[in-house]
Design a protein around this motif. Structure first.
Motif, mmCIF file in Angstrom:
data_model
loop_
_atom_site.group_PDB
_atom_site.id
_atom_site.type_symbol
_atom_site.label_atom_id
_atom_site.label_comp_id
_atom_site.label_asym_id
_atom_site.label_seq_id
_atom_site.Cartn_x
_atom_site.Cartn_y
_atom_site.Cartn_z
ATOM 1 N N GLN A 63 0.823 -1.221 0.000
ATOM 2 C CA GLN A 63 0.000 0.000 0.000
ATOM 3 C C GLN A 63 0.855 1.268 0.000
ATOM 4 O O GLN A 63 0.317 2.380 0.063
ATOM 5 C CB GLN A 63 -0.907 0.031 1.225
ATOM 6 C CG GLN A 63 -1.858 -1.166 1.322
ATOM 7 C CD GLN A 63 -2.761 -1.278 0.112
ATOM 8 O OE1 GLN A 63 -3.084 -0.275 -0.520
ATOM 9 N NE2 GLN A 63 -3.151 -2.497 -0.236
ATOM 10 N N ARG A 65 3.063 4.514 -0.746
ATOM 11 C CA ARG A 65 3.143 5.555 -1.767
ATOM 12 C C ARG A 65 4.535 6.156 -1.687
ATOM 13 O O ARG A 65 5.079 6.327 -0.603
ATOM 14 C CB ARG A 65 2.126 6.665 -1.500
ATOM 15 C CG ARG A 65 0.683 6.220 -1.533
ATOM 16 C CD ARG A 65 0.198 6.024 -2.966
ATOM 17 N NE ARG A 65 -1.216 5.646 -3.016
ATOM 18 C CZ ARG A 65 -1.654 4.405 -2.819
ATOM 19 N NH1 ARG A 65 -0.797 3.421 -2.556
ATOM 20 N NH2 ARG A 65 -2.933 4.136 -2.864
ATOM 21 N N ARG A 130 3.306 3.606 -7.593
ATOM 22 C CA ARG A 130 2.636 4.645 -6.805
ATOM 23 C C ARG A 130 3.653 5.701 -6.387
ATOM 24 O O ARG A 130 3.642 6.192 -5.273
ATOM 25 C CB ARG A 130 1.929 4.073 -5.571
ATOM 26 C CG ARG A 130 0.589 3.441 -5.846
ATOM 27 C CD ARG A 130 0.682 2.103 -6.490
ATOM 28 N NE ARG A 130 1.369 1.138 -5.637
ATOM 29 C CZ ARG A 130 1.920 0.028 -6.075
ATOM 30 N NH1 ARG A 130 1.892 -0.259 -7.366
ATOM 31 N NH2 ARG A 130 2.517 -0.791 -5.262
ATOM 32 N N TYR A 132 4.872 9.293 -6.890
ATOM 33 C CA TYR A 132 4.365 10.556 -7.438
ATOM 34 C C TYR A 132 5.375 11.677 -7.253
ATOM 35 O O TYR A 132 5.043 12.839 -7.350
ATOM 36 C CB TYR A 132 3.030 10.928 -6.763
ATOM 37 C CG TYR A 132 1.986 9.839 -6.894
ATOM 38 C CD1 TYR A 132 1.185 9.755 -8.030
ATOM 39 C CD2 TYR A 132 1.841 8.874 -5.908
ATOM 40 C CE1 TYR A 132 0.252 8.754 -8.171
ATOM 41 C CE2 TYR A 132 0.904 7.857 -6.038
ATOM 42 C CZ TYR A 132 0.112 7.797 -7.165
ATOM 43 O OH TYR A 132 -0.803 6.788 -7.307
ATOM 44 N N GLY B 85 -5.129 -3.436 -4.736
ATOM 45 C CA GLY B 85 -4.555 -2.123 -4.448
ATOM 46 C C GLY B 85 -5.453 -1.003 -4.957
ATOM 47 O O GLY B 85 -5.700 -0.026 -4.255
ATOM 48 N N LYS B 89 -7.837 1.845 -2.761
ATOM 49 C CA LYS B 89 -7.816 3.305 -2.922
ATOM 50 C C LYS B 89 -9.231 3.873 -2.952
ATOM 51 O O LYS B 89 -9.465 4.992 -2.545
ATOM 52 C CB LYS B 89 -7.095 3.665 -4.223
ATOM 53 C CG LYS B 89 -5.683 4.144 -3.980
ATOM 54 C CD LYS B 89 -5.162 4.936 -5.151
ATOM 55 C CE LYS B 89 -4.642 4.017 -6.222
ATOM 56 N NZ LYS B 89 -3.971 4.759 -7.296
#
Lengths: 162, 91
Positions: A63, A65, A130, A132, B85, B89
């Motif tokens: 999960q 980021r 993921r 950014y 995933g 979100k």
């Protein structure tokens, strides 16, 4: 079958979820370096971004980021000594045989046969998505990786995104 | 970045449109599911062939941004996996 249009599908998905449009990286051109020697004398390393960790390292966080973690993977790591933690692609096959996404056995075989010169001391696993923070990648993480590859005299690099 | 630092690179891609946008120096495209860029588990001949195609692209590509479509067929239709995933979100 025709190739899947991933970007269009993701754009549609993001819009349906009320997310802002994803700011895709679009490059117009690319640099090209020639191999400095024949493949049979090259030292080769690979990279996977599929959430692949050695079993003696912490698992990747599926999960996460902006996780710029990048693990060195010793070239002698056995194929069964990996764990995959990534929720964004189906890795059921690679869970059984890591060579589906990260052909570490096949590269060792090609080195043993002399098709390539040798396997580099380390492969790499990370940049699992993921992400950014393009500036941090371009200014810090990618140059740091390039530096490590140069330090180990890597002649060519195979990247496998997932 | 790696290529610009002097080390030739090749990308083995299952997302043709994604790679076309990013334009790495060399891409070999395999029309397989995203979790299978080198094919099926324990199909060593297939894995080896695709890895060899990628390595040969290091020798043959003469124009930066080149994309080589490899001829392999997965043998059945497959869909993009909007995995857990993506579901998470939206939660």
């Amino acid at each position: 079958m025709e190739p899947i249009q991933y970007a269009a599908r993701l754009n549609e998905f993001y819009r349906s979820q009320g997310f802002p449009p994803y700011n895709w990286t679009i490059n117009e051109g690319a640099p090209l370096m020639r191999l400095a020697k024949p493949l049979g004398r090259c030292r080769i390393a690979m990279l996977t971004s599929g959430g692949v960790s050695r079993k003696d390292a912490a698992p990747f966080n599926p999960q996460a980021r902006n996780d710029l973690r990048l693990d060195p993977i010793d070239r002698e790591t056995p194929a069964h000594f990996f764990a995959i933690n990534d929720d964004y692609y189906n890795h059921a096959d690679a869970d059984r045989d890591i060579n589906c996404i990260f052909p570490i056995d096949r590269l060792r075989e090609l080195a043993a046969e002399g098709v390539i010169g040798e396997v580099a001391p380390h492969h790499y696993s990370g940049f699992m998505g993921r992400i950014y923070v393009r500036t941090a990648v371009m200014n810090e993480a990618a140059p740091a990786l390039a530096r490590k590859l140069r330090e180990e005299s890597v002649d060519a690099f195979v990247l496998v995104p997932a | 970045m790696v290529e610009a630092s002097g080390i030739p690179t090749v990308v083995v891609s299952t997302g043709r449109d994604l790679s076309a946008q990013v334009r790495p120096p060399r891409t070999v495209f395999v029309n397989f599911p995203m979790g299978n860029p080198f094919g099926r588990p324990f199909n060593t001949a297939q894995q080896r062939a695709i890895l060899l195609d990628a390595l040969r692209a290091l020798e043959t590509v003469e124009q930066g941004g080149a994309m080589i479509d490899l001829p392999y067929e997965w043998g059945e239709n497959f869909a993009m996996k909007l995995g857990s995933g993506y579901q998470a979100k939206s939660a």
